[in-house]
Design a protein around this motif. Structure first.
Motif, PDB file in Angstrom:
ATOM      1  N   GLN A 161      -9.657   7.654 -18.911  1.00  0.00           N
ATOM      2  CA  GLN A 161      -8.728   7.074 -19.888  1.00  0.00           C
ATOM      3  C   GLN A 161      -7.408   7.834 -19.915  1.00  0.00           C
ATOM      4  OE1 GLN A 161      -8.545   4.490 -21.894  1.00  0.00           O
ATOM      5  NE2 GLN A 161     -10.605   3.650 -21.817  1.00  0.00           N
ATOM      6  N   LEU A 162      -7.485   9.165 -19.895  1.00  0.00           N
ATOM      7  CA  LEU A 162      -6.265   9.977 -19.887  1.00  0.00           C
ATOM      8  C   LEU A 162      -5.444   9.713 -18.624  1.00  0.00           C
ATOM      9  CD1 LEU A 162      -7.668  13.320 -21.317  1.00  0.00           C
ATOM     10  CD2 LEU A 162      -6.140  11.687 -22.467  1.00  0.00           C
ATOM     11  N   ARG A 163      -6.136   9.580 -17.514  1.00  0.00           N
ATOM     12  CA  ARG A 163      -5.450   9.274 -16.251  1.00  0.00           C
ATOM     13  C   ARG A 163      -4.745   7.930 -16.348  1.00  0.00           C
ATOM     14  NH1 ARG A 163      -7.758   6.881 -11.262  1.00  0.00           N
ATOM     15  NH2 ARG A 163      -6.380   7.459  -9.573  1.00  0.00           N
ATOM     16  N   HIS A 164      -5.426   6.931 -16.894  1.00  0.00           N
ATOM     17  CA  HIS A 164      -4.836   5.596 -17.019  1.00  0.00           C
ATOM     18  C   HIS A 164      -3.681   5.578 -18.014  1.00  0.00           C
ATOM     19  CE1 HIS A 164      -8.656   3.407 -15.431  1.00  0.00           C
ATOM     20  NE2 HIS A 164      -8.063   4.156 -14.528  1.00  0.00           N
ATOM     21  N   ARG A 165      -3.738   6.448 -19.016  1.00  0.00           N
ATOM     22  CA  ARG A 165      -2.649   6.528 -19.986  1.00  0.00           C
ATOM     23  C   ARG A 165      -1.347   6.913 -19.295  1.00  0.00           C
ATOM     24  NH1 ARG A 165      -4.017   9.613 -25.282  1.00  0.00           N
ATOM     25  NH2 ARG A 165      -5.293   7.764 -25.487  1.00  0.00           N
ATOM     26  N   SER A 166      -1.435   7.684 -18.215  1.00  0.00           N
ATOM     27  CA  SER A 166      -0.247   8.019 -17.418  1.00  0.00           C
ATOM     28  C   SER A 166       0.012   6.994 -16.325  1.00  0.00           C
ATOM     29  CB  SER A 166      -0.434   9.390 -16.755  1.00  0.00           C
ATOM     30  OG  SER A 166      -0.510  10.388 -17.722  1.00  0.00           O
ATOM     31  N   MET A 167      -1.067   6.464 -15.742  1.00  0.00           N
ATOM     32  CA  MET A 167      -0.938   5.589 -14.581  1.00  0.00           C
ATOM     33  C   MET A 167      -0.277   4.253 -14.921  1.00  0.00           C
ATOM     34  SD  MET A 167      -3.884   4.399 -11.904  1.00  0.00           S
ATOM     35  CE  MET A 167      -4.644   3.152 -12.928  1.00  0.00           C
ATOM     36  N   PRO A 225       0.802  -1.228   0.000  1.00  0.00           N
ATOM     37  CA  PRO A 225       0.000   0.000   0.000  1.00  0.00           C
ATOM     38  C   PRO A 225       0.834   1.278   0.000  1.00  0.00           C
ATOM     39  CG  PRO A 225      -0.070  -1.032   2.159  1.00  0.00           C
ATOM     40  CD  PRO A 225       0.644  -1.989   1.239  1.00  0.00           C
ATOM     41  N   ARG A 226       2.082   1.197   0.420  1.00  0.00           N
ATOM     42  CA  ARG A 226       2.939   2.393   0.428  1.00  0.00           C
ATOM     43  C   ARG A 226       3.368   2.796  -0.974  1.00  0.00           C
ATOM     44  NH1 ARG A 226       7.035  -0.476   4.047  1.00  0.00           N
ATOM     45  NH2 ARG A 226       6.363  -1.904   2.468  1.00  0.00           N
ATOM     46  N   LEU A 227       3.288   1.869  -1.938  1.00  0.00           N
ATOM     47  CA  LEU A 227       3.726   2.156  -3.298  1.00  0.00           C
ATOM     48  C   LEU A 227       2.644   2.792  -4.168  1.00  0.00           C
ATOM     49  CD1 LEU A 227       5.842  -1.030  -4.073  1.00  0.00           C
ATOM     50  CD2 LEU A 227       6.652   1.273  -3.498  1.00  0.00           C
ATOM     51  N   TYR A 228       1.396   2.819  -3.713  1.00  0.00           N
ATOM     52  CA  TYR A 228       0.320   3.352  -4.548  1.00  0.00           C
ATOM     53  C   TYR A 228       0.578   4.797  -4.964  1.00  0.00           C
ATOM     54  CZ  TYR A 228      -2.624  -0.708  -4.578  1.00  0.00           C
ATOM     55  OH  TYR A 228      -3.114  -1.960  -4.832  1.00  0.00           O
ATOM     56  N   ALA A 229       1.133   5.601  -4.102  1.00  0.00           N
ATOM     57  CA  ALA A 229       1.401   7.003  -4.441  1.00  0.00           C
ATOM     58  C   ALA A 229       2.431   7.126  -5.565  1.00  0.00           C
ATOM     59  CB  ALA A 229       1.864   7.773  -3.213  1.00  0.00           C
ATOM     60  N   GLU A 230       3.230   6.101  -5.793  1.00  0.00           N
ATOM     61  CA  GLU A 230       4.214   6.147  -6.872  1.00  0.00           C
ATOM     62  C   GLU A 230       3.577   5.962  -8.237  1.00  0.00           C
ATOM     63  OE1 GLU A 230       7.853   3.958  -6.731  1.00  0.00           O
ATOM     64  OE2 GLU A 230       7.943   4.109  -4.544  1.00  0.00           O
ATOM     65  N   TRP A 231       2.503   5.189  -8.299  1.00  0.00           N
ATOM     66  CA  TRP A 231       1.946   4.887  -9.621  1.00  0.00           C
ATOM     67  C   TRP A 231       0.517   5.363  -9.838  1.00  0.00           C
ATOM     68  CZ3 TRP A 231      -2.085   1.358 -10.053  1.00  0.00           C
ATOM     69  CH2 TRP A 231      -2.295   0.492  -8.972  1.00  0.00           C
ATOM     70  N   VAL A 232      -0.229   5.630  -8.797  1.00  0.00           N
ATOM     71  CA  VAL A 232      -1.601   6.120  -8.978  1.00  0.00           C
ATOM     72  C   VAL A 232      -1.556   7.627  -9.212  1.00  0.00           C
ATOM     73  CG1 VAL A 232      -3.879   6.385  -7.930  1.00  0.00           C
ATOM     74  CG2 VAL A 232      -2.592   4.259  -7.596  1.00  0.00           C
ATOM     75  N   VAL A 233      -1.964   8.029 -10.394  1.00  0.00           N
ATOM     76  CA  VAL A 233      -1.919   9.438 -10.795  1.00  0.00           C
ATOM     77  C   VAL A 233      -2.801  10.269  -9.878  1.00  0.00           C
ATOM     78  CG1 VAL A 233      -2.501  11.064 -12.637  1.00  0.00           C
ATOM     79  CG2 VAL A 233      -1.376   8.902 -13.177  1.00  0.00           C
ATOM     80  N   GLY A 234      -2.230  11.364  -9.385  1.00  0.00           N
ATOM     81  CA  GLY A 234      -2.964  12.291  -8.536  1.00  0.00           C
ATOM     82  C   GLY A 234      -2.646  12.161  -7.062  1.00  0.00           C
ATOM     83  N   THR A 235      -2.156  11.008  -6.633  1.00  0.00           N
ATOM     84  CA  THR A 235      -1.860  10.840  -5.212  1.00  0.00           C
ATOM     85  C   THR A 235      -0.443  11.309  -4.908  1.00  0.00           C
ATOM     86  OG1 THR A 235      -1.144   8.566  -5.551  1.00  0.00           O
ATOM     87  CG2 THR A 235      -3.431   8.882  -4.926  1.00  0.00           C
ATOM     88  N   SER A 236      -0.294  11.925  -3.741  1.00  0.00           N
ATOM     89  CA  SER A 236       1.032  12.377  -3.326  1.00  0.00           C
ATOM     90  C   SER A 236       1.589  11.530  -2.188  1.00  0.00           C
ATOM     91  CB  SER A 236       0.981  13.850  -2.909  1.00  0.00           C
ATOM     92  OG  SER A 236       0.012  14.034  -1.897  1.00  0.00           O
TER      93      SER A 236
END
Length: 165
Positions: free
Chosen positions: A126-132, A22-33
């Motif tokens: 879709q745009l978010r997933h294109r980066s995520m 769960p600590r890695l989600y901020a690395e790959w989920v777009v928008g989370t810091s």
């Protein structure tokens, strides 16, 4: 429909290892810091992680709950953004030769997003997933590389091999 896929050049267990942290989600989920576990059971059903989104001077905190967990193939989450509502995010992990095909399916579920769900919202997702998904691939590569480097350093050198080298 907001479904997107990405081939990741690592085996499925490497992808699953990132999804389980769960600590890695901020690395790959777009928008989370930032992201952090709310209990030690992640990613079991009903376990949750918290996340933070920084938008300029504003900070939004939310939580994501595991709704379905079928290791090492499927993880379904419900992301709760408070007044903005919730979204269903399904991540499917498929073996693809020696690599992995990851499919992400995300849809608004409750709240304003669920009530107003239409094609323009799917386009934004879709745009978010294109980066995520490329971010997920880079995170998996980094974690897999770090794991293999650590494993290589932990293997004791054979004294006979050392003398020959």
């Amino acid at each position: 429909m907001a479904i997107r896929h990405q081939v990741i050049e690592q085996p499925p267990d490497a992808v699953w290892a990132v999804l389980e942290d769960p600590r890695l989600y901020a690395e790959w989920v777009v928008g989370t810091s930032a992201s952090w576990p709310l209990d030690r059971r992640w990613p079991q059903v009903d376990a949750a992680l918290a996340y933070r989104v920084d938008l300029g001077p504003w900070t939004l905190e939310g939580r994501t709950v595991v709704r379905r967990w079928e290791p090492p193939r499927r993880l379904e989450l419900e992301a709760d953004s408070g007044r903005l509502g919730t979204a269903r995010i399904a991540v499917e992990v498929r073996p693809w030769g020696g690599q992995t095909l990851v499919l992400v399916d995300e849809h608004p579920l409750r709240g304003p997003g669920g009530a107003l769900h239409a094609a323009p919202l799917d386009l934004l997702i879709q745009l978010r997933h294109r980066s995520m998904l490329p971010r997920l691939a880079r995170t998996v590569e980094r974690v897999a590389s770090a794991t293999s480097d650590t494993a290589a350093r932990a293997v004791p050198r054979d004294s006979a091999t050392s003398r020959r080298a």
